[in-house]
Design a protein around this motif. Structure first.
Motif, mmCIF file in Angstrom:
data_model
loop_
_atom_site.group_PDB
_atom_site.id
_atom_site.type_symbol
_atom_site.label_atom_id
_atom_site.label_comp_id
_atom_site.label_asym_id
_atom_site.label_seq_id
_atom_site.Cartn_x
_atom_site.Cartn_y
_atom_site.Cartn_z
ATOM 1 N N PRO A 89 -9.703 -7.424 -4.058
ATOM 2 C CA PRO A 89 -9.430 -6.343 -2.967
ATOM 3 C C PRO A 89 -10.384 -5.888 -2.185
ATOM 4 C CG PRO A 89 -8.532 -6.239 -5.439
ATOM 5 C CD PRO A 89 -9.424 -7.029 -5.312
ATOM 6 N N ASP A 99 -3.864 -11.243 2.910
ATOM 7 C CA ASP A 99 -5.145 -10.852 2.691
ATOM 8 C C ASP A 99 -6.019 -12.193 2.309
ATOM 9 O OD1 ASP A 99 -4.557 -8.350 2.699
ATOM 10 O OD2 ASP A 99 -4.915 -7.818 0.680
ATOM 11 N N SER A 173 -7.510 -14.970 -7.650
ATOM 12 C CA SER A 173 -8.002 -13.557 -7.963
ATOM 13 C C SER A 173 -8.711 -13.845 -9.388
ATOM 14 C CB SER A 173 -7.012 -12.700 -8.185
ATOM 15 O OG SER A 173 -6.067 -12.819 -9.003
ATOM 16 N N GLU B 28 -5.336 -0.561 -7.015
ATOM 17 C CA GLU B 28 -6.205 -1.385 -6.519
ATOM 18 C C GLU B 28 -6.684 -2.443 -7.554
ATOM 19 O OE1 GLU B 28 -10.282 0.324 -6.050
ATOM 20 O OE2 GLU B 28 -10.618 -1.297 -4.428
ATOM 21 N N MET B 32 -3.244 -5.098 -6.179
ATOM 22 C CA MET B 32 -3.535 -5.512 -5.006
ATOM 23 C C MET B 32 -3.861 -7.233 -4.791
ATOM 24 S SD MET B 32 -6.037 -2.611 -3.262
ATOM 25 C CE MET B 32 -5.727 -1.013 -2.671
ATOM 26 N N GLN B 33 -4.301 -7.605 -5.795
ATOM 27 C CA GLN B 33 -4.608 -9.171 -5.960
ATOM 28 C C GLN B 33 -3.398 -9.891 -5.551
ATOM 29 O OE1 GLN B 33 -5.667 -10.546 -10.050
ATOM 30 N NE2 GLN B 33 -4.806 -8.680 -10.848
ATOM 31 N N CYS B 34 -2.171 -9.224 -5.793
ATOM 32 C CA CYS B 34 -1.117 -9.738 -5.421
ATOM 33 C C CYS B 34 -0.122 -9.227 -4.452
ATOM 34 C CB CYS B 34 0.080 -10.102 -6.609
ATOM 35 S SG CYS B 34 -0.588 -11.473 -7.754
ATOM 36 N N GLY B 36 -1.072 -7.013 -2.305
ATOM 37 C CA GLY B 36 -2.141 -6.798 -1.068
ATOM 38 C C GLY B 36 -2.737 -5.407 -1.108
ATOM 39 N N VAL B 37 -4.000 -5.412 -0.213
ATOM 40 C CA VAL B 37 -4.753 -4.345 -0.107
ATOM 41 C C VAL B 37 -3.887 -3.034 0.634
ATOM 42 C CG1 VAL B 37 -6.770 -3.292 1.124
ATOM 43 C CG2 VAL B 37 -7.055 -5.634 0.205
#
Lengths: 228, 114
Positions: A89, A99, A173, B28, B32-34, B36-37
């Protein structure tokens, strides 16, 4: 007669040498590695914000986690394990395709000369605060058909959302798992899959509901792709 | 008396702000890893997934779910609501309080409320 105490003293000195050498290695690791890697483990007393700040994976339980031979080889020629770095992130840039982490922009890991890699691997393998977790494991490595294993890893368990089981296939990730069997001890693999929070209270990996049989199937799949 | 009220109001606000921070930090670290930010459903893993993560800023979709429903899917995963296993269960990582903080954060993302 006089010579004997001298020999005994020499022998005692020789016995102490490995210890002294180890103390040196410990100092070297402190100096060269601790700037990025945690060498003691107190995540549980810290807030969750700690996870985003980690510069590198913790090494304080290396002896419960890694295969020594892998450590020796990797420290001399490190290849990327986490395709999106330590904390996606913060490293990701949002663009038209969502992203993305630019893997080429991530810094390369320092590489060590062979003798130092051996010495540091030997020292790291002595760090075993989680013997109890390893001893609690009953996993016996076995085999699974690749096709079945892949279905289980992907469709049924969703591990492929975060992990690659071959280069370029799967989420980014988490650490890639196509070298997991060479890198990690079998009991670490099963223990981590069953309860990642026992190893790291702030792990980004979900605690699933896999029972021992299901965990063994997943671990056997990592074995199968590792030996492919 | 007025002073005390003011102080306790400030303290209460600080408490809310802290909970909001906590929800954001959890989001976060775990989501967020999936998702999104920015919560649009396009995190670093999304391009590699067969089912796309929900866009948490989609007001219409997200408003159609109750807080209890959101709590359940976070705690027990997509499987528990007949959706994809790619939405993991987080009940083994997070306390109930953590999950409530996440639900509050989702409400902020989708609908601009605390």
């Amino acid at each position: 007669m006089k010579g004997i105490p001298g020999i005994a003293a020499l022998a005692a000195l020789a016995a102490m040498l490995p210890l002294a050498a180890q103390a040196d290695v410990a100092g070297d690791i402190q100096q060269q590695c601790a700037g990025c890697h945690a060498l003691s483990h107190d995540y549980a007393t810290q807030g969750i914000a700690e996870r985003a700040e980690r510069k590198a994976p913790p090494l304080d339980y290396a002896g419960n986690k890694f295969q020594r031979d892998w450590l020796v080889a990797w420290l001399q020629a490190p290849a990327r394990i986490r395709p999106a770095g330590m904390f996606a992130p913060r490293l990701a840039v949002t663009g038209p395709d969502g992203d993305v982490v630019d893997a080429d922009a991530l810094p390369a890991h320092p590489a060590l000369p062979a003798a130092q890699a051996e010495a540091m691997a030997d020292y790291l393998m002595t760090l075993k605060p989680f013997d109890a977790l390893i001893e609690a494991e009953s996993y016996e490595p076995g085999s699974i058909a690749l096709r079945m294993g892949k279905m289980n890893f992907g469709k049924f368990k969703g591990c492929d959302g975060c992990h690659q089981d071959e280069p370029g296939t799967g989420g980014v990730s988490g650490p890639e798992l196509y070298t997991a069997w060479a890198r990690l001890q079998p009991s670490f693999i099963s223990s981590y899959i069953a309860n990642p929070v026992a190893w790291d209270p702030h792990t980004m990996m979900p605690v699933g509901d896999a029972n021992a049989d299901a965990v063994a199937k997943l671990a056997n799949y990592l074995k199968a792709i590792g030996e492919k | 008396m007025k002073k005390i009220l003011l102080v306790s109001a400030l303290l209460a606000m600080a408490g809310v702000a802290q909970a909001a921070d906590h929800g954001e930090q959890l989001y976060e670290t775990y989501c967020m890893q999936c998702h999104g930010v920015q919560g649009h459903g396009n995190g670093v893993n999304a391009a590699h997934m067969s089912v796309q993560p929900r866009d948490h800023t989609d007001t219409k979709e997200m408003a159609a779910r109750t807080d209890d429903e959101l709590f359940k899917v976070i705690q027990q995963g997509g499987k528990a609501i007949n959706k994809s296993v790619l939405m993991p269960m987080w009940g083994g990582n997070l306390s109930d309080d953590d999950i409530h903080a996440l639900v509050a954060h989702l409400r902020q993302l989708c609908c601009g409320k605390d």
